[in-house]
Design an enzyme around this catalytic site. Structure first.
Site, PDB file in Angstrom:
ATOM      1  N   ASP A   8       4.292   2.281   1.277  1.00  0.00           N
ATOM      2  CA  ASP A   8       3.480   2.941   2.307  1.00  0.00           C
ATOM      3  C   ASP A   8       4.482   3.454   3.335  1.00  0.00           C
ATOM      4  O   ASP A   8       5.026   2.691   4.125  1.00  0.00           O
ATOM      5  CB  ASP A   8       2.534   1.885   2.909  1.00  0.00           C
ATOM      6  CG  ASP A   8       1.867   2.350   4.201  1.00  0.00           C
ATOM      7  OD1 ASP A   8       1.933   3.552   4.513  1.00  0.00           O
ATOM      8  OD2 ASP A   8       1.283   1.493   4.896  1.00  0.00           O
ATOM      9  N   LYS A  70       7.178  11.388   9.981  1.00  0.00           N
ATOM     10  CA  LYS A  70       6.082  11.744   9.071  1.00  0.00           C
ATOM     11  C   LYS A  70       5.267  12.915   9.625  1.00  0.00           C
ATOM     12  O   LYS A  70       4.709  13.705   8.875  1.00  0.00           O
ATOM     13  CB  LYS A  70       5.199  10.523   8.874  1.00  0.00           C
ATOM     14  CG  LYS A  70       4.185  10.640   7.763  1.00  0.00           C
ATOM     15  CD  LYS A  70       3.560   9.295   7.518  1.00  0.00           C
ATOM     16  CE  LYS A  70       2.421   9.330   6.556  1.00  0.00           C
ATOM     17  NZ  LYS A  70       1.870   7.993   6.342  1.00  0.00           N
ATOM     18  N   GLU A 171      -3.672   7.194   0.990  1.00  0.00           N
ATOM     19  CA  GLU A 171      -3.642   5.862   1.606  1.00  0.00           C
ATOM     20  C   GLU A 171      -4.991   5.129   1.537  1.00  0.00           C
ATOM     21  O   GLU A 171      -5.017   3.948   1.169  1.00  0.00           O
ATOM     22  CB  GLU A 171      -3.133   5.976   3.051  1.00  0.00           C
ATOM     23  CG  GLU A 171      -1.634   6.271   3.069  1.00  0.00           C
ATOM     24  CD  GLU A 171      -1.140   6.868   4.360  1.00  0.00           C
ATOM     25  OE1 GLU A 171      -1.927   6.934   5.340  1.00  0.00           O
ATOM     26  OE2 GLU A 171       0.033   7.292   4.400  1.00  0.00           O
ATOM     27  N   ASP A 193      -9.156   4.165   8.563  1.00  0.00           N
ATOM     28  CA  ASP A 193      -7.708   3.957   8.600  1.00  0.00           C
ATOM     29  C   ASP A 193      -7.102   4.592   9.845  1.00  0.00           C
ATOM     30  O   ASP A 193      -7.070   5.814   9.974  1.00  0.00           O
ATOM     31  CB  ASP A 193      -7.103   4.583   7.329  1.00  0.00           C
ATOM     32  CG  ASP A 193      -5.587   4.458   7.265  1.00  0.00           C
ATOM     33  OD1 ASP A 193      -4.964   3.987   8.237  1.00  0.00           O
ATOM     34  OD2 ASP A 193      -5.015   4.831   6.224  1.00  0.00           O
TER      35      ASP A 193
END
Ligand code: AMP
Length: 530
Positions: A8, A70, A171, A193
């Protein structure tokens, strides 16, 4: 098959897991922690620091400490998000020759893919040390909202790190796998999330070991860092009121405040009150000033309630898109460190009418799911037979008058393939320009450009006669391939899409050669050859 790991690669923290038997286990990093800060720092002595050591020395080296990379993956420098983000980062961004965003380390430049690859390489080393064997293959996760450029940039980062990506999975899908392992239950599940930088809500249907994503929606610019920023602004205001000093331009002080604010935010998930003490934060007229503030959970909630409320319409929309009523949701899963905040738990509970599941640590669920997916791919896990996913964003091409023609609609199950026929607009037109795009806006110019190519050699004919079949294909990783065929000549022209962003094969090879050389030097140094 050698050990496959699941990674992850998070905005603020990353996590790696592996499969032992049918159980997904977290691999601790070299400091013994289950998650690693996604931070890379370049020191004045030429050293590269990764993870906790990088984060720790960030205050003394703010412009060469790269975090939240990211957010930069697969993005154009001129995009609105990057322009806005630029003012918030302590390091500098610039425009690469291909228009992508690139990191300026004070005269030397590095791509977001290379920074991510350094994090991945570190996680790979943690795994190899822990498992005592070489690791080559990886299942890697990305936010459900990542477009093709962002997914490709992630795969490139893995490649630079010497990893072979077996599969890129969303994810929320990974998190649901972590919860679904061994469960024979069927039903509709919501994955809420919120990590450090992004927010997604996904609705899945699980039936007999099959995971089917019904809808996925979110905000790529909403996450834990926004909560940190609210606290930071409040602390800066308090200090200004008390001492008359504005610390907002003091990079060194700001970095210390940032770290302290994040720590205080975490503590307030478990306690009602906490303190921040930062001695010698600044000096004025040769006198040292100290920053000391008290924070309560209710203050944090007041400062950030609107951020939590912003997620409510997304939950409504996800339900609408999956055509489900509230009563049809059997389980709600919280993923991402920020969901440990009690206000988030309360908001989600209130919306869905029942308590979210929390048997798995929200920080670790995604990496565990990636490890489980590796077991599904290698055949080690049998009770999950298939993983169906959907494309989160529509794909299509630009037509006349700035129109966007959707070829694959959002929420289509992947892998998928679809062909649509087009024609020419002028007599004897020999060439058509095909502009591949991703987005939902009927106006092409409002969507994301993925690639452009020309189809040449069309047989001469009046406008509207030639039939050009454009085929879109999305593979299991969510990556897109487009081809075109002139039906009159029945000649299929194979067309290589040149992405208008990302690293070219040449650049990728150059970077890989450089990092391999560096790895060799490091190995020789370790074995005392140099
Ligand atoms: P992730 O990328 O999923 O690890 O999420 C990282 C984000 O979760 C960061 O913004 C952290 O500050 C936040 N976070 C981690 N633990 C907590 C906690 N106990 N309470 C609130 N936020 C947290």
């Amino acid at each position: 098959m050698s050990q496959v790991i699941g990674i992850d690669l998070g905005t603020t923290y990353s996590c790696v897991a592996y499969l032992q038997g049918e159980e997904a286990l977290i691999i601790p990093n070299l400091e013994g922690n289950n998650t690693t800060p996604s931070v890379v720092s370049f020191t004045s002595s030429g050293e590269q620091l990764i993870g906790t050591p990088a984060l720790r020395q960030a205050p003394t080296n703010p412009d060469k400490t790269v975090y939240a990379v990211k957010r930069l993956m697969g993005k154009k420098f001129n995009s609105a998000e990057i322009q806005e983000l630029q003012n918030k980062l302590s390091y500098k961004l610039d425009k690469a020759p291909n228009g992508d965003v690139i990191i300026d380390l004070g005269g030397s430049y590095i791509t977001p893919q290379e920074i991510s690859s350094l994090i991945l390489r570190y996680l790979r080393k943690c795994a190899e040390d822990y498992l005592g064997e070489k690791v080559k293959d990886v299942v890697i996760t990305v936010p459900a909202h990542f477009n093709d450029h962002q997914r490709q940039a992630t795969k490139d980062a893995a490649k630079i790190a010497g990893l072979n990506t077996l599969r890129v999975i969303n994810e929320p899908t990974a998190a649901s796998l972590a919860y679904g392992l061994g469960s024979k239950r069927n039903g509709k599940v919501v994955v809420y999330d919120m990590g450090g930088g992004t927010f997604d809500v996904t609705i899945l249907e699980i039936s007999d070991g099959i995971f089917h994503v019904l809808a996925t929606i979110g905000d790529t610019f909403l996450g834990g860092e926004d909560f940190d920023n609210r606290l930071i602004s409040w602390i800066l205001d308090e200090f200004k009121k008390k001492e008359g000093i504005d610390l907002s331009e003091d990079k060194f002080a700001l970095q210390r405040i940032k770290e302290a604010a994040e720590k205080a935010k975490r503590e307030l998930s478990y306690t009602l009150e906490t303190q921040i003490n930062l001695p010698f934060i600044v000096s004025k007229d040769s006198e040292s000033k100290h920053l000391q503030v008290s924070l309560t959970r209710s203050l944090l909630e007041n400062l950030t309630k609107d951020l939590v409320d912003k997620t409510i319409p997304y939950m409504t929309q996800a339900l609408d898109e999956s055509k489900l009523g509230l009563e049809e949701i059997e389980e709600v899963i919280l993923v991402g460190g920020q969901t440990k905040m009690p206000l988030i738990k309360e908001t989600v509970t209130k919306f869905f009418g029942h308590e979210p599941s929390r048997s798995i640590n929200p920080d670790e669920a995604v990496a565990m799911g990636a490890a489980i997916q590796s077991g599904v791919l290698s055949g080690e896990i049998h009770d999950i037979v298939l993983l169906l996913d959907v494309t989160p964003i529509s794909l299509g091409i630009e037509a006349e008058n700035d129109q966007f023609v959707k070829i694959i609609e959002k929420n289509t199950t992947i892998p998928t393939k679809k062909t649509m026929s087009f024609t020419t607009v002028e007599d004897n037109q020999r060439r058509v320009k095909i502009h591949v795009m991703q987005g939902e806006n009927p106006r092409a110019s409002e969507n994301v450009s993925l690639a452009r190519f020309d189809l040449v050699g069309i047989e001469q004919a009046p406008a509207g006669v030639p039939q050009i079949d454009v085929t879109f294909e999305i593979d299991a990783d969510g990556l897109v391939r487009v081809s075109a065929k002139d039906v009159a000549t029945n000649r299929e022209q194979s067309i290589e899409i040149r992405p208008s962003a990302g690293l070219s094969t040449f650049e990728l090879n150059k970077i890989m050669k450089r990092t391999e050389d560096q790895a060799e030097v490091e190995k020789d140094e370790e074995t005392g050859l140099l």
